[in-house]
Design a protein around this motif. Structure first.
Motif, PDB file in Angstrom:
ATOM      1  N   LEU A   1      28.288  74.201  47.596  1.00 13.45           N
ATOM      2  CA  LEU A   1      29.448  73.443  48.079  1.00 13.45           C
ATOM      3  C   LEU A   1      30.421  74.338  48.846  1.00 13.45           C
ATOM      4  CD1 LEU A   1      30.123  71.372  44.840  1.00 13.45           C
ATOM      5  CD2 LEU A   1      28.922  70.596  46.865  1.00 13.45           C
ATOM      6  N   GLY A   2      29.878  75.184  49.686  1.00 13.55           N
ATOM      7  CA  GLY A   2      30.732  76.036  50.505  1.00 13.55           C
ATOM      8  C   GLY A   2      31.196  77.297  49.805  1.00 13.55           C
ATOM      9  N   GLY A   3      30.793  77.489  48.572  1.00 17.04           N
ATOM     10  CA  GLY A   3      31.159  78.712  47.849  1.00 17.04           C
ATOM     11  C   GLY A   3      32.660  78.941  47.831  1.00 17.04           C
ATOM     12  N   THR A   4      33.054  80.183  48.034  1.00 12.84           N
ATOM     13  CA  THR A   4      34.490  80.487  47.974  1.00 12.84           C
ATOM     14  C   THR A   4      35.230  80.001  49.217  1.00 12.84           C
ATOM     15  OG1 THR A   4      33.821  82.678  48.703  1.00 12.84           O
ATOM     16  CG2 THR A   4      34.462  82.461  46.393  1.00 12.84           C
ATOM     17  N   ASN A   5      34.497  79.710  50.295  1.00 11.79           N
ATOM     18  CA  ASN A   5      35.172  79.216  51.502  1.00 11.79           C
ATOM     19  C   ASN A   5      35.550  77.743  51.384  1.00 11.79           C
ATOM     20  OD1 ASN A   5      35.006  81.641  52.862  1.00 11.79           O
ATOM     21  ND2 ASN A   5      32.892  81.204  53.515  1.00 11.79           N
ATOM     22  N   GLY A   6      34.864  77.046  50.528  1.00 13.87           N
ATOM     23  CA  GLY A   6      35.153  75.632  50.354  1.00 13.87           C
ATOM     24  C   GLY A   6      34.514  74.791  51.452  1.00 13.87           C
ATOM     25  N   ILE A   7      34.784  73.501  51.384  1.00 17.20           N
ATOM     26  CA  ILE A   7      34.247  72.562  52.368  1.00 17.20           C
ATOM     27  C   ILE A   7      35.365  72.254  53.357  1.00 17.20           C
ATOM     28  CG2 ILE A   7      33.236  70.290  52.727  1.00 17.20           C
ATOM     29  CD1 ILE A   7      32.435  70.360  49.741  1.00 17.20           C
ATOM     30  N   SER A   8      35.169  72.598  54.620  1.00 20.40           N
ATOM     31  CA  SER A   8      36.217  72.273  55.588  1.00 20.40           C
ATOM     32  C   SER A   8      35.734  71.138  56.486  1.00 20.40           C
ATOM     33  CB  SER A   8      36.582  73.516  56.412  1.00 20.40           C
ATOM     34  OG  SER A   8      35.411  74.150  56.852  1.00 20.40           O
ATOM     35  N   GLY A   9      36.618  70.665  57.343  1.00 23.78           N
ATOM     36  CA  GLY A   9      36.266  69.578  58.255  1.00 23.78           C
ATOM     37  C   GLY A   9      36.321  68.208  57.614  1.00 23.78           C
TER      38      GLY A   9
ATOM     39  N   GLY B   1      44.057  61.714  42.653  1.00 22.13           N
ATOM     40  CA  GLY B   1      44.961  62.751  43.139  1.00 22.13           C
ATOM     41  C   GLY B   1      44.207  63.830  43.900  1.00 22.13           C
ATOM     42  N   GLY B   2      43.082  64.268  43.344  1.00 25.03           N
ATOM     43  CA  GLY B   2      42.285  65.311  43.990  1.00 25.03           C
ATOM     44  C   GLY B   2      41.702  64.849  45.306  1.00 25.03           C
ATOM     45  N   ALA B   3      41.147  63.619  45.299  1.00 22.10           N
ATOM     46  CA  ALA B   3      40.532  63.084  46.515  1.00 22.10           C
ATOM     47  C   ALA B   3      41.568  62.967  47.626  1.00 22.10           C
ATOM     48  CB  ALA B   3      39.915  61.723  46.207  1.00 22.10           C
ATOM     49  N   TYR B   4      42.775  62.564  47.237  1.00 21.07           N
ATOM     50  CA  TYR B   4      43.849  62.434  48.215  1.00 21.07           C
ATOM     51  C   TYR B   4      44.220  63.804  48.785  1.00 21.07           C
ATOM     52  CZ  TYR B   4      48.550  61.843  50.024  1.00 21.07           C
ATOM     53  OH  TYR B   4      49.658  61.879  50.821  1.00 21.07           O
ATOM     54  N   LEU B   5      44.325  64.785  47.911  1.00 25.02           N
ATOM     55  CA  LEU B   5      44.717  66.138  48.338  1.00 25.02           C
ATOM     56  C   LEU B   5      43.747  66.691  49.367  1.00 25.02           C
ATOM     57  CD1 LEU B   5      45.887  68.456  45.447  1.00 25.02           C
ATOM     58  CD2 LEU B   5      47.151  67.652  47.421  1.00 25.02           C
ATOM     59  N   VAL B   6      42.440  66.452  49.119  1.00 24.38           N
ATOM     60  CA  VAL B   6      41.410  66.974  50.014  1.00 24.38           C
ATOM     61  C   VAL B   6      41.606  66.433  51.429  1.00 24.38           C
ATOM     62  CG1 VAL B   6      38.963  66.760  50.524  1.00 24.38           C
ATOM     63  CG2 VAL B   6      39.711  67.500  48.273  1.00 24.38           C
ATOM     64  N   HIS B   7      41.930  65.136  51.509  1.00 23.41           N
ATOM     65  CA  HIS B   7      42.125  64.554  52.840  1.00 23.41           C
ATOM     66  C   HIS B   7      43.460  64.985  53.440  1.00 23.41           C
ATOM     67  CE1 HIS B   7      38.562  62.009  53.015  1.00 23.41           C
ATOM     68  NE2 HIS B   7      38.685  61.966  51.701  1.00 23.41           N
ATOM     69  N   LEU B   8      44.398  65.325  52.581  1.00 21.81           N
ATOM     70  CA  LEU B   8      45.695  65.810  53.073  1.00 21.81           C
ATOM     71  C   LEU B   8      45.534  67.206  53.671  1.00 21.81           C
ATOM     72  CD1 LEU B   8      48.767  65.049  53.025  1.00 21.81           C
ATOM     73  CD2 LEU B   8      48.924  66.413  50.946  1.00 21.81           C
ATOM     74  N   TYR B   9      44.790  68.066  52.970  1.00 18.73           N
ATOM     75  CA  TYR B   9      44.594  69.445  53.437  1.00 18.73           C
ATOM     76  C   TYR B   9      43.440  69.546  54.429  1.00 18.73           C
ATOM     77  CZ  TYR B   9      47.584  71.113  49.614  1.00 18.73           C
ATOM     78  OH  TYR B   9      48.629  71.360  48.776  1.00 18.73           O
ATOM     79  N   MET B  10      42.630  68.510  54.509  1.00 17.89           N
ATOM     80  CA  MET B  10      41.399  68.494  55.311  1.00 17.89           C
ATOM     81  C   MET B  10      40.427  69.589  54.867  1.00 17.89           C
ATOM     82  SD  MET B  10      42.790  67.608  59.091  1.00 17.89           S
ATOM     83  CE  MET B  10      44.231  68.642  59.132  1.00 17.89           C
ATOM     84  N   TRP B  11      40.486  69.910  53.610  1.00 19.87           N
ATOM     85  CA  TRP B  11      39.688  71.028  53.102  1.00 19.87           C
ATOM     86  C   TRP B  11      39.567  70.913  51.582  1.00 19.87           C
ATOM     87  CZ3 TRP B  11      41.553  75.057  49.872  1.00 19.87           C
ATOM     88  CH2 TRP B  11      40.665  76.142  49.706  1.00 19.87           C
ATOM     89  N   ALA B  12      38.400  71.220  51.045  1.00 19.19           N
ATOM     90  CA  ALA B  12      38.231  71.260  49.592  1.00 19.19           C
ATOM     91  C   ALA B  12      37.808  72.658  49.183  1.00 19.19           C
ATOM     92  CB  ALA B  12      37.184  70.253  49.144  1.00 19.19           C
ATOM     93  N   GLY B  13      38.496  73.246  48.257  1.00 14.84           N
ATOM     94  CA  GLY B  13      38.147  74.602  47.821  1.00 14.84           C
ATOM     95  C   GLY B  13      38.364  74.756  46.336  1.00 14.84           C
ATOM     96  N   ILE B  14      38.022  75.924  45.831  1.00 17.76           N
ATOM     97  CA  ILE B  14      38.108  76.083  44.374  1.00 17.76           C
ATOM     98  C   ILE B  14      39.550  76.136  43.887  1.00 17.76           C
ATOM     99  CG2 ILE B  14      35.859  77.075  43.791  1.00 17.76           C
ATOM    100  CD1 ILE B  14      36.924  79.780  44.292  1.00 17.76           C
ATOM    101  N   SER B  15      40.528  76.204  44.824  1.00 20.52           N
ATOM    102  CA  SER B  15      41.924  76.165  44.379  1.00 20.52           C
ATOM    103  C   SER B  15      42.269  74.788  43.805  1.00 20.52           C
ATOM    104  CB  SER B  15      42.860  76.505  45.531  1.00 20.52           C
ATOM    105  OG  SER B  15      42.744  75.531  46.531  1.00 20.52           O
ATOM    106  N   LEU B  16      41.396  73.785  44.042  1.00 19.52           N
ATOM    107  CA  LEU B  16      41.633  72.462  43.453  1.00 19.52           C
ATOM    108  C   LEU B  16      41.529  72.518  41.929  1.00 19.52           C
ATOM    109  CD1 LEU B  16      39.612  70.095  45.793  1.00 19.52           C
ATOM    110  CD2 LEU B  16      42.074  70.160  45.527  1.00 19.52           C
ATOM    111  N   PHE B  17      40.748  73.489  41.460  1.00 16.75           N
ATOM    112  CA  PHE B  17      40.593  73.619  40.006  1.00 16.75           C
ATOM    113  C   PHE B  17      41.686  74.495  39.406  1.00 16.75           C
ATOM    114  CE2 PHE B  17      36.147  72.722  41.267  1.00 16.75           C
ATOM    115  CZ  PHE B  17      35.932  71.625  40.477  1.00 16.75           C
ATOM    116  N   ALA B  18      42.695  74.838  40.230  1.00 14.27           N
ATOM    117  CA  ALA B  18      43.711  75.805  39.789  1.00 14.27           C
ATOM    118  C   ALA B  18      44.415  75.361  38.518  1.00 14.27           C
ATOM    119  CB  ALA B  18      44.724  76.023  40.893  1.00 14.27           C
TER     120      ALA B  18
END
Lengths: 334, 255
Positions: free
Chosen positions: A158-166, A238-255
């Motif tokens: 899932l993109g590893g430490t770079n996360g999923i962008s785009g 909340g998480g799904a919304y954040l991803v679309h807000l940042y346009m990026w999903a990364g491991i900081s979501l699990f912070a």
């Protein structure tokens, strides 16, 4: 010897019955605080058009409020102290990102899908620890977000430490604001209604005393799973919304932030009131934003503020305010 | 007393570590009777209830309900077939008002399946049904008692609430774990008719009791336990005259 006596205001007693609709003043007494919150939240993006930076903070604040609501519901109405807020946010976020980027599902479908599937997934993963109680449940749920972070890092999936962008963003600013504000209000009032339904009472029974619920022929594990499903769904949205807000999903979501700040917010706002969770985040998140330019020193101020709250008003703001609103106090001789 | 056996235990044993709480206890309960279980402190009465209602798993032995084995079933499944229990240490839902305490058993799959509460029906208003049941069990409908928080109720009412929780399940068997203990004479005098009424409605009652005099007034048959073993069983009057029972309660000296 004198002691403080608290008496319900006449208007409170009257508005508990059907007489509430008898006068404008009493209708206002009931609706006032609710309208203040609803109208205030809806107008907030308009007011903050003057300060675009803060308008963005509102979105994040609402996400935290959702996670705080899910924590308050699970901890104070079902008795499961769940420190895995970050887990719900992360699972929801990653799922939405996967649906959107890998499968090409548009955002207005990927967010609801991530909410439902995320809730399913979280409930499934939480099933083994549902028999645990109290601090044991808290510790195990704290491990879940850490575990998933390490898995994503170690296997470089899932993109590893770079996360999923785009990931797609929201079409415009208003959708961005109101998607979260409307859902927050729906969740807040929906949960308040839910916990007073018969099924909500059963969940509160599980918190009070699960042995009696068992003896009443109800499967406690099913009820807990249902509660986790609801709570996880809120967090996943909340998480799904954040991803679309940042346009990026990364491991900081699990912070850890998503596990800890909501708990602090519930402590400040008053546990078990639900609305307290929202009010608590609306104080905490802007406060920590405002202190951002102080660098690491803000942690000190943050801690002092938290400690002061816990020492001076441990019941929480909303419990205090509700008491002042509904009751008057006077000194009486004993 | 010609009715059939509703519940039968075959050789129930249970130990906690080195303590043998129950050893090889067998007995039958007939449908519609009041069966008393007596015994000194620590003789395994509550453990026996726990083993039957699923709150503890027996090491050995079998439990049959209407010829169907229910040994080792989880508590909610056992409650679902109609075997309910009260707890010795009352366990109401303290943060809910008394009548809201009954919403939980009324919401249970069993109660919803059976339905048929007057006024309430299958999909009726559970609050109304709850207040009806509480009134039946001795909460004055017009007083504030049914609407008070369960934590503020006196012991007598909490005991009744435990019984009400069982009744709202529409059970076939109720295990009463010391419903008389901690009550005043007048409170017991108020409870006894409730028990007799339940019997008349065809509910089988199994009562674990320390208050022997009150128990013998209502019980049809009594079993005595000591150190986890059954030492006597029979009609109330016979059991109390039994030498072993006297020894268990009063020591080995002749009385």
């Amino acid at each position: 010897m004198r002691r403080k006596e608290r008496i319900d205001r006449g208007i409170k007693v009257r508005t508990e019955g059907i007489y509430a609709i008898s006068s404008m003043r009493e209708i206002l007494y009931l609706l006032g605080p609710r309208l203040l919150l609803i109208v205030g939240l809806i107008l907030l993006p308009f007011i903050l058009q003057l300060a675009p930076y803060w308008a963005r903070v509102v979105n994040i604040m609402c996400v935290y409020a959702l996670v705080a609501l899910s924590f308050d519901f699970l901890a104070n109405y079902v008795g499961l102290v769940c420190l895995g807020g970050g887990f719900f946010v992360g699972v929801g976020g990653y799922l939405s990102a996967i649906f959107n980027t890998y499968l090409g599902i548009p955002f207005y479908l990927s967010i609801p899908l991530a909410t439902v599937f995320g809730a399913f997934l979280c409930t499934l993963l939480f099933l083994p620890c549902l028999p645990l109680r109290g601090v044991y449940f808290a510790i195990v749920t704290l491990m879940y977000p850490l575990l998933l972070t390490r898995i994503i890092e170690a296997f470089d999936i899932l993109g590893g430490t770079n996360g999923i962008s785009g990931v797609d963003s929201f079409p415009n600013q208003y959708v961005e604001h109101y998607a979260i504000i409307v859902v927050l209000l729906l969740v807040l009032f929906g949960l308040r209604r839910f916990v007073n339904q018969d099924i909500g009472l059963v969940l509160r029974g599980v918190k009070d005393n699960d042995q009696s619920v068992r003896a009443s022929g109800i499967n406690v594990t099913h009820m807990k799973a249902l509660a986790v499903f609801i709570s996880a769904g809120i967090g996943c949205f909340g998480g799904a919304y954040l991803v679309h807000l940042y346009m990026w999903a990364g491991i900081s979501l699990f912070a850890l932030d998503f596990s800890i700040i909501p708990i602090a917010a519930v402590v400040i706002g008053g546990g078990g009131t639900l609305v307290g969770a929202v009010v608590g985040t609306f104080i905490l998140v802007p406060l920590s934003e405002a202190l951002r330019n102080l660098g690491t020193f803000r942690i000190v101020i943050y801690c002092v503020a938290l400690t002061a709250f816990i020492v001076l008003k441990s019941e929480g703001i909303m419990v205090y305010l509700q008491r002042k609103y509904h009751q008057f106090e006077r000194w009486v001789k004993v | 007393m010609s009715s059939e056996t509703i519940l039968s235990m075959r050789g129930i044993s249970k130990h906690f570590g080195g303590v043998q709480a129950l050893s090889d206890v067998s007995f039958d309960v007939k449908e519609g009777e009041i069966y008393g279980i007596i015994g000194p402190n620590g003789s395994g009465k509550t453990t026996l209830i726990n083993c039957i209602t699923g709150f503890a798993k027996p090491d050995k032995g079998q439990v049959f309900f209407r010829q169907k084995e229910i040994t080792g079933w989880p508590p909610h499944k056992i409650a679902h077939v109609g075997i309910t229990r009260t707890f010795q240490i009352m366990r109401p839902y303290y943060s809910l008002p008394a009548f809201k305490n009954l919403i939980i058993p009324l919401w249970s799959p069993r109660a919803r399946k059976l339905g048929g509460w007057r006024g309430g029906g299958k999909h009726g208003d559970r609050d109304t049904v709850a207040v009806d049941i509480l009134e039946e069990i001795g909460f004055e409908r017009d007083s504030r008692v049914p609407y008070k928080l369960a934590s503020t109720l006196p012991t007598g009412y909490q005991k009744r609430l435990e019984l009400a929780r069982c009744i709202s399940m529409r059970p076939e068997i109720i295990f009463c774990d010391e419903v008389f203990s901690g009550l005043s004479m007048s409170e017991i005098a108020g409870m006894t008719p409730l028990i007799e009424k339940l019997k008349m409605e065809g509910v089988t009652l199994i009562m674990v009791e320390h208050r022997l005099r009150e128990l013998f007034r209502v019980a049809d048959r009594v079993m005595a336990l000591q150190f986890g073993e059954k030492i006597a069983e029979g009609l109330s009057g016979d059991v109390i005259e039994n030498k072993q029972v006297k020894e268990a309660y009063l020591g080995s000296e002749e009385v």
